[in-house]
Design an enzyme around this catalytic site. Structure first.
Site, PDB file in Angstrom:
ATOM      1  N   GLN A  11      14.498  59.901 -31.528  1.00 48.28           N
ATOM      2  CA  GLN A  11      15.089  58.656 -32.005  1.00 48.28           C
ATOM      3  C   GLN A  11      15.261  58.686 -33.519  1.00 48.28           C
ATOM      4  OE1 GLN A  11      13.427  55.341 -30.027  1.00 48.28           O
ATOM      5  NE2 GLN A  11      14.577  53.812 -31.164  1.00 48.28           N
ATOM      6  N   SER A  92       9.560  64.030 -30.345  1.00 45.66           N
ATOM      7  CA  SER A  92       9.273  62.673 -29.876  1.00 45.66           C
ATOM      8  C   SER A  92      10.008  62.398 -28.566  1.00 45.66           C
ATOM      9  CB  SER A  92       9.637  61.658 -30.965  1.00 45.66           C
ATOM     10  OG  SER A  92       9.214  60.358 -30.615  1.00 45.66           O
ATOM     11  N   LEU A  93      10.962  61.472 -28.566  1.00 40.79           N
ATOM     12  CA  LEU A  93      11.753  61.201 -27.365  1.00 40.79           C
ATOM     13  C   LEU A  93      12.377  62.484 -26.822  1.00 40.79           C
ATOM     14  CD1 LEU A  93      15.035  60.662 -26.550  1.00 40.79           C
ATOM     15  CD2 LEU A  93      13.251  59.445 -25.329  1.00 40.79           C
ATOM     16  N   ARG A 117       9.893  53.203 -21.384  1.00 37.79           N
ATOM     17  CA  ARG A 117       9.159  53.540 -22.608  1.00 37.79           C
ATOM     18  C   ARG A 117       9.706  52.738 -23.783  1.00 37.79           C
ATOM     19  NH1 ARG A 117       9.882  57.742 -26.699  1.00 37.79           N
ATOM     20  NH2 ARG A 117       7.905  58.687 -27.363  1.00 37.79           N
ATOM     21  N   HIS A 202       4.343  56.275 -32.758  1.00 35.79           N
ATOM     22  CA  HIS A 202       3.289  57.270 -32.981  1.00 35.79           C
ATOM     23  C   HIS A 202       2.186  56.746 -33.903  1.00 35.79           C
ATOM     24  CE1 HIS A 202       6.078  59.854 -30.949  1.00 35.79           C
ATOM     25  NE2 HIS A 202       6.987  59.655 -31.883  1.00 35.79           N
ATOM     26  N   GLN A 251       1.287  60.790 -26.715  1.00 34.53           N
ATOM     27  CA  GLN A 251       2.372  60.936 -27.682  1.00 34.53           C
ATOM     28  C   GLN A 251       2.772  59.605 -28.321  1.00 34.53           C
ATOM     29  OE1 GLN A 251       6.485  60.774 -27.314  1.00 34.53           O
ATOM     30  NE2 GLN A 251       6.726  62.995 -27.156  1.00 34.53           N
TER      31      GLN A 251
END
Length: 432
Positions: A11, A92-93, A117, A202, A251
């Protein structure tokens, strides 16, 4: 042959109109977008193509949008280039994109997971006033120390959320704490840039989202890895699908260790990487910290030409040529770019992973000797591919079309015509 890694952005890389060239040039990409619309129950493609930047930035839309563009780019890449990776990693994503393309999470499940999510992260963000800020030009130790100084309670906390490279870290947490840390670091001479995101990713502020998301992850069925995927939390490849629920839950609140991910790829002998998705953020990180790996973005047609003609080293160019003329290599590419509809883990392991590894071993033997495949080797690869198609529950029509395509493009129709059940397809082929 040199080792290749596929990278998937996270993202922050989204922008209105991303994936446009993929959609224009590839029916495969269009089918990926259409499936996303169907699974999600709304027109995601319209939001990506013509929505507002503000709407696309909302994490509940940004996450499925980025996943969709990355999966489309991957499937087009497998058709146009077809070099199977030694590793995959996502930021990440992007870790969801990497797991999807490695065959571990089905694309429909991945869409539902990242949509949920995003919603949970948005809800958690609404409970707290959070922010994220990129810091460039300060040491890791100094940034960590400043975060500790600016945090004085559970209601005022800032942490390092992304170890992106030696040059850039990201901090995340309560807005007031992030702003205080940013001012201190800026006074030190660092450059700061607040990110246009809708939640403090995060960081401990995502604990409520993580607890709920664990339940979503635990309810999913996971397949086997077609190649290793490096996890954000550990900076190491997953050891088994059993780790997915735990690591993807962690995560949300733990930092992204992209610096360790890049080091893992270097240590694993990767020399080429392709970034599949929007923009080229990961390509820039690789240029900064993984100089032994040449990284190419793969979003636009011009970048495809660079990958094929200008930037591809000799080994990759050889692999591309083999992919156009070698039945064994074509079977590997066809196996991974077809949609999986079977999420029985034991059946998938026996009927797809095991035969896929057999075809890989055949290809490795050919790479070592430099010899073309024998008729027996090609027949073995095709039979194994048919077994993999059956295991993935690929429709019979698509199975025939893909087999016809392999035989036609490799000039082997006359050798293996008996393997095709539908003679009508053979009549349509040009003489080989």
């Amino acid at each position: 042959m040199r080792k290749l890694a596929l990278l998937f952005p996270g993202q922050g890389s989204q922008y209105v109109g991303m994936g446009k060239e993929l959609l224009e040039r590839s029916a495969t990409a269009r089918s990926v977008f259409a499936e996303a619309n169907e699974v999600l129950g709304f027109d995601l493609q319209q939001i990506i193509a013509a929505g507002s930047a503000e709407e696309l930035t909302r994490t509940e839309y940004a996450q499925p949008a980025l996943l969709t563009v990355s999966v489309a780019a991957y499937r087009v890449y497998m058709e146009e280039i077809g070099v199977v990776p030694a590793y995959a990693a996502g930021h990440s994503l992007g870790e969801f994109s990497a797991l999807t393309c490695a065959g571990v999470i089905s694309y429909p499940d991945a869409l539902r997971l990242v949509r949920r999510r995003g919603q949970l992260m948005q809800e958690a963000a609404a409970e707290e006033a959070g922010a994220m800020c990129a810091v460039i030009g300060s040491s890791r130790e100094r940034i960590e120390a400043v975060c500790v100084q600016a945090s004085n309670s559970d209601e005022r906390m800032v942490v390092v959320s992304n170890y992106n490279s030696s040059e850039q870290l990201v901090i995340s947490g309560h807005r007031l704490a992030v702003e205080e840390a940013a001012r201190t670091l800026e006074s030190d001479g660092a450059r700061i840039s607040f990110l246009k995101v809708s939640a403090p990713f995060h960081s401990p502020l995502m604990h409520s989202a993580a607890a709920k998301f664990r339940e979503e992850l635990a309810a999913c069925t996971y397949g086997s890895f077609e190649w290793p995927v490096v996890a954000n939390v550990t900076g190491k490849p997953y050891e088994s699908p059993a780790q997915i629920t735990s690591l993807l839950t962690q995560q949300l609140t733990a930092p992204v260790r992209w610096d360790q991910t890049m080091q893992e790829l270097c240590d694993g002998g990767v020399s080429i990487a392709v970034e599949l998705g929007a923009k080229r953020v990961l390509t820039q990180f690789m240029k900064s910290d993984a100089k032994s790996i040449v990284c190419y973005p793969y979003e636009k047609a011009a970048e495809l030409d660079l990958l094929r003609q200008e930037l591809a080293p000799e080994q990759l160019e050889q692999a591309r040529r083999l992919a156009a003329n070698n039945v064994v290599t074509r079977c590997l590419a066809a196996a991974v770019c077809t949609k999986n509809r079977n999420w029985d883990l034991e059946e998938y392991e026996q009927g797809f992973v095991a035969p896929y590894k057999q075809v890989q071993r055949l290809q490795e033997q050919l790479d070592e000797t430099g010899a073309p495949p024998t008729e027996a080797q090609m027949r073995e690869a095709l039979e194994l591919l048919k077994q993999m198609f059956i295991t993935k529950r690929v429709p019979e029509q698509e199975q025939r079309e893909r087999l016809v395509d392999i035989l036609k493009q490799t000039g082997t129709t006359s050798l293996f015509s008996s393997m095709l059940a539908d003679s009508e397809h053979l009549h349509a082929l040009e003489p080989c």
